[in-house]
Design a protein around this motif. Structure first.
Motif, PDB file in Angstrom:
ATOM      1  N   LEU A 264     113.983  65.118 120.336  1.00 11.97           N
ATOM      2  CA  LEU A 264     115.322  65.499 120.368  1.00 11.97           C
ATOM      3  C   LEU A 264     115.963  65.840 121.840  1.00 11.97           C
ATOM      4  O   LEU A 264     115.501  66.696 122.451  1.00 11.97           O
ATOM      5  CB  LEU A 264     115.835  66.444 119.508  1.00 11.97           C
ATOM      6  CG  LEU A 264     117.365  66.845 119.305  1.00 11.97           C
ATOM      7  CD1 LEU A 264     118.085  65.307 119.021  1.00 11.97           C
ATOM      8  CD2 LEU A 264     117.604  67.849 118.339  1.00 11.97           C
TER       9      LEU A 264
ATOM     10  N   SER B 207     110.996  63.669 114.556  1.00 13.15           N
ATOM     11  CA  SER B 207     109.957  63.979 114.821  1.00 13.15           C
ATOM     12  C   SER B 207     108.738  63.811 114.100  1.00 13.15           C
ATOM     13  O   SER B 207     107.677  63.751 114.636  1.00 13.15           O
ATOM     14  CB  SER B 207     110.109  65.740 114.968  1.00 13.15           C
ATOM     15  OG  SER B 207     110.170  66.366 113.418  1.00 13.15           O
TER      16      SER B 207
ATOM     17  N   ALA C 259     116.320  65.790 113.318  1.00 10.34           N
ATOM     18  CA  ALA C 259     115.220  65.913 114.252  1.00 10.34           C
ATOM     19  C   ALA C 259     114.193  66.223 113.574  1.00 10.34           C
ATOM     20  O   ALA C 259     112.783  66.001 113.790  1.00 10.34           O
ATOM     21  CB  ALA C 259     115.793  66.561 115.412  1.00 10.34           C
ATOM     22  N   GLN C 260     114.181  67.277 112.590  1.00  9.44           N
ATOM     23  CA  GLN C 260     113.062  67.837 111.935  1.00  9.44           C
ATOM     24  C   GLN C 260     112.610  67.156 110.849  1.00  9.44           C
ATOM     25  O   GLN C 260     111.159  67.327 110.713  1.00  9.44           O
ATOM     26  CB  GLN C 260     113.739  69.353 111.251  1.00  9.44           C
ATOM     27  CG  GLN C 260     114.075  70.419 112.266  1.00  9.44           C
ATOM     28  CD  GLN C 260     114.571  71.615 111.414  1.00  9.44           C
ATOM     29  OE1 GLN C 260     115.606  71.317 110.475  1.00  9.44           O
ATOM     30  NE2 GLN C 260     114.420  72.719 112.041  1.00  9.44           N
TER      31      GLN C 260
ATOM     32  N   LEU D 235     114.491  74.219 119.332  1.00 12.84           N
ATOM     33  CA  LEU D 235     114.181  73.662 118.234  1.00 12.84           C
ATOM     34  C   LEU D 235     112.853  73.088 118.012  1.00 12.84           C
ATOM     35  O   LEU D 235     112.407  72.350 119.127  1.00 12.84           O
ATOM     36  CB  LEU D 235     115.191  72.592 117.741  1.00 12.84           C
ATOM     37  CG  LEU D 235     115.031  72.065 116.348  1.00 12.84           C
ATOM     38  CD1 LEU D 235     115.380  73.021 115.166  1.00 12.84           C
ATOM     39  CD2 LEU D 235     115.846  70.654 116.245  1.00 12.84           C
TER      40      LEU D 235
ATOM     41  N   ILE E 127     120.139  68.361 113.821  1.00 13.97           N
ATOM     42  CA  ILE E 127     119.097  69.158 113.332  1.00 13.97           C
ATOM     43  C   ILE E 127     118.189  68.816 112.395  1.00 13.97           C
ATOM     44  O   ILE E 127     116.904  68.675 112.479  1.00 13.97           O
ATOM     45  CB  ILE E 127     119.352  70.652 113.540  1.00 13.97           C
ATOM     46  CG1 ILE E 127     120.095  71.173 114.843  1.00 13.97           C
ATOM     47  CG2 ILE E 127     118.247  71.692 112.990  1.00 13.97           C
ATOM     48  CD1 ILE E 127     120.602  72.349 114.851  1.00 13.97           C
TER      49      ILE E 127
ATOM     50  N   ASP F 270     110.964  70.322 117.511  1.00 11.95           N
ATOM     51  CA  ASP F 270     111.243  68.808 117.318  1.00 11.95           C
ATOM     52  C   ASP F 270     110.184  68.140 118.003  1.00 11.95           C
ATOM     53  O   ASP F 270     110.514  66.817 117.910  1.00 11.95           O
ATOM     54  CB  ASP F 270     112.637  68.481 117.973  1.00 11.95           C
ATOM     55  CG  ASP F 270     112.762  68.765 119.307  1.00 11.95           C
ATOM     56  OD1 ASP F 270     111.807  68.537 120.108  1.00 11.95           O
ATOM     57  OD2 ASP F 270     113.767  69.168 119.883  1.00 11.95           O
TER      58      ASP F 270
END
Length: 401
Positions: free
Chosen positions: A139, A114, A109-110, A133, A106, A135
């Motif tokens: 993701l 991304s 991805a953040q 999420l 996570i 993203d």
């Protein structure tokens, strides 16, 4: 952060040069493998990496050219982000396979995939949080959400005649998401969760958490965690007489745990984990190819899903006609969805030829269907597994209800 480079053999590279129709033959595809080579999930790092190795070997043998670079996440969010940044910014990878832990995938991805515009396909991150999420659609995952595993585990637990449990879970997105999903489904099926207790990683003792969990006279402890700290919790649960019956999830489906605690204390323990049906051609090819390359296939999750993630990134590059990360991201859904011609593990050459003719393909993976939805999620089935005579045994594979 340790970064390891791996390249394919000269014979396979020569074959790749001759495959003029292949995008990967013209320009090698480099992917990053975000794997926990150390830390709480180390027990799954090397075997998941074997899944990537096997896929890369088969792609090479079929005329493609692919390399992978390993970044050790250490099963730690900041270390995972650091490793991902090196893979993306220094190694210039076109896609990422991983991470395994939702608590690492996570933040990667953040803050990395991304932001940099590089597709990330996790082979093991199951937290329900990932579904919604933010993203930017970078993701994806090749395993089903724990929103489904929670239901599967609740059904299995009730079918086993267990009505009262307590839950101890690792305090991250994986642990909390699965604990919430299980507790809700268990209550709906008439069960009672006496206590729900979070634990922090890398502590020397968990007796306080065990004391809280043992209140209310539960019949068993549902432990949602990882092998390293799971050993400590189980040992102290047995030594202190807090629990003698345990229920596990995918994060503890590891032979190393049995070796550490002793089969006599864990025999009869049952649990769930994402798992494909073994009778499909895709699963049978994967098992045969894995055993030929590495020896016996371990009873661990996420090996086949890492294999599939690698195949999907390579097929998406072929579909896109480019190793550009954005183009690969945009092609991921189209290589794994009907009504395209079905292709499976070991059929990279067939898939490449179909794509070269302008035809659509539908990759059906070793770990099951890889039909990504709008959130990058996939459907899936789960194994009911048990520890019998010190061995992990799959009892059945089923769809949660």
């Amino acid at each position: 952060m340790a970064i390891k480079r791996f390249a394919m053999g000269s014979g396979a590279f020569a074959a790749a040069l001759l495959a003029a129709t292949s995008v990967l033959a013209q320009q090698p595809l480099k992917i990053g493998a975000l794997m926990p080579m150390t830390g709480d999930l180390q027990a799954y790092g090397e075997t998941s990496l074997n899944g990537i190795r096997l896929a890369a070997d088969e792609i090479q043998a079929a005329g493609g050219s692919i390399s992978y670079v390993v970044g050790d996440t250490q099963t730690n969010p900041q270390s995972g982000v650091d490793a991902a940044q090196k893979l993306v910014n220094l190694e210039k990878v076109s896609g990422l396979v991983g991470a395994l832990s939702s608590g690492v995938s996570i933040p990667v991805a953040q803050s990395v995939s991304s932001v940099s515009g590089v597709p990330q396909v996790s082979s093991a991150s199951t937290s329900p949080v990932i579904t919604g999420l933010a993203d930017k659609d970078f993701l994806f995952r090749t395993v089903p959400s724990d929103a489904f595993q929670g239901v599967a585990l609740a059904s299995l637990t009730r079918d086993k005649g267990v009505a009262r449990v307590s839950v101890i879970y690792v305090n991250n997105d994986y642990g909390k998401g699965l604990a919430d999903a299980f507790s809700s489904a268990f209550a709906e099926k008439g069960g009672s969760v006496e206590a729900t207790v979070a634990y922090e990683q890398k502590q020397a003792a968990y007796r306080g958490e065990l004391q809280q969990a043992s209140d209310g006279d539960p019949e068993a402890l549902v432990l949602i965690g990882y092998p390293e700290n799971g050993q400590t919790i189980l040992r102290q649960a047995l030594e202190g007489g807090y629990f003698s019956r345990f229920i596990f999830t995918d994060g503890l489906k590891a032979p190393e745990l049995i070796d550490a605690i002793g089969a006599q204390y864990l025999n009869g323990t049952f649990g769930t984990a994402p798992q494909a049906r073994a009778d499909t051609p895709a699963a049978q090819h994967f098992k045969s190819a894995y055993e030929k390359r590495f020896g016996e296939l371990p009873p661990k999750p996420f090996i086949d899903s890492a294999y599939d993630a690698t195949y999907l990134l390579a097929l998406a590059a072929e579909k896109a006609g480019s190793n550009d990360p954005m183009a690969i991201r945009d092609a991921l859904r189209s290589v794994a969805a009907p009504p395209g011609t079905k292709v499976g593990p070991g059929e990279f050459g067939k898939a490449r030829d179909l794509l070269a003719k302008g035809e659509e393909i539908n990759y059906e993976g070793a770990s099951g269907s890889q039909d990504f939805d709008a959130n990058g999620d996939v459907p899936g089935t789960f194994a009911h597994w048990e520890i019998r005579d010190g061995e992990i045994v799959t009892i059945t594979v089923f769809e949660p209800k």
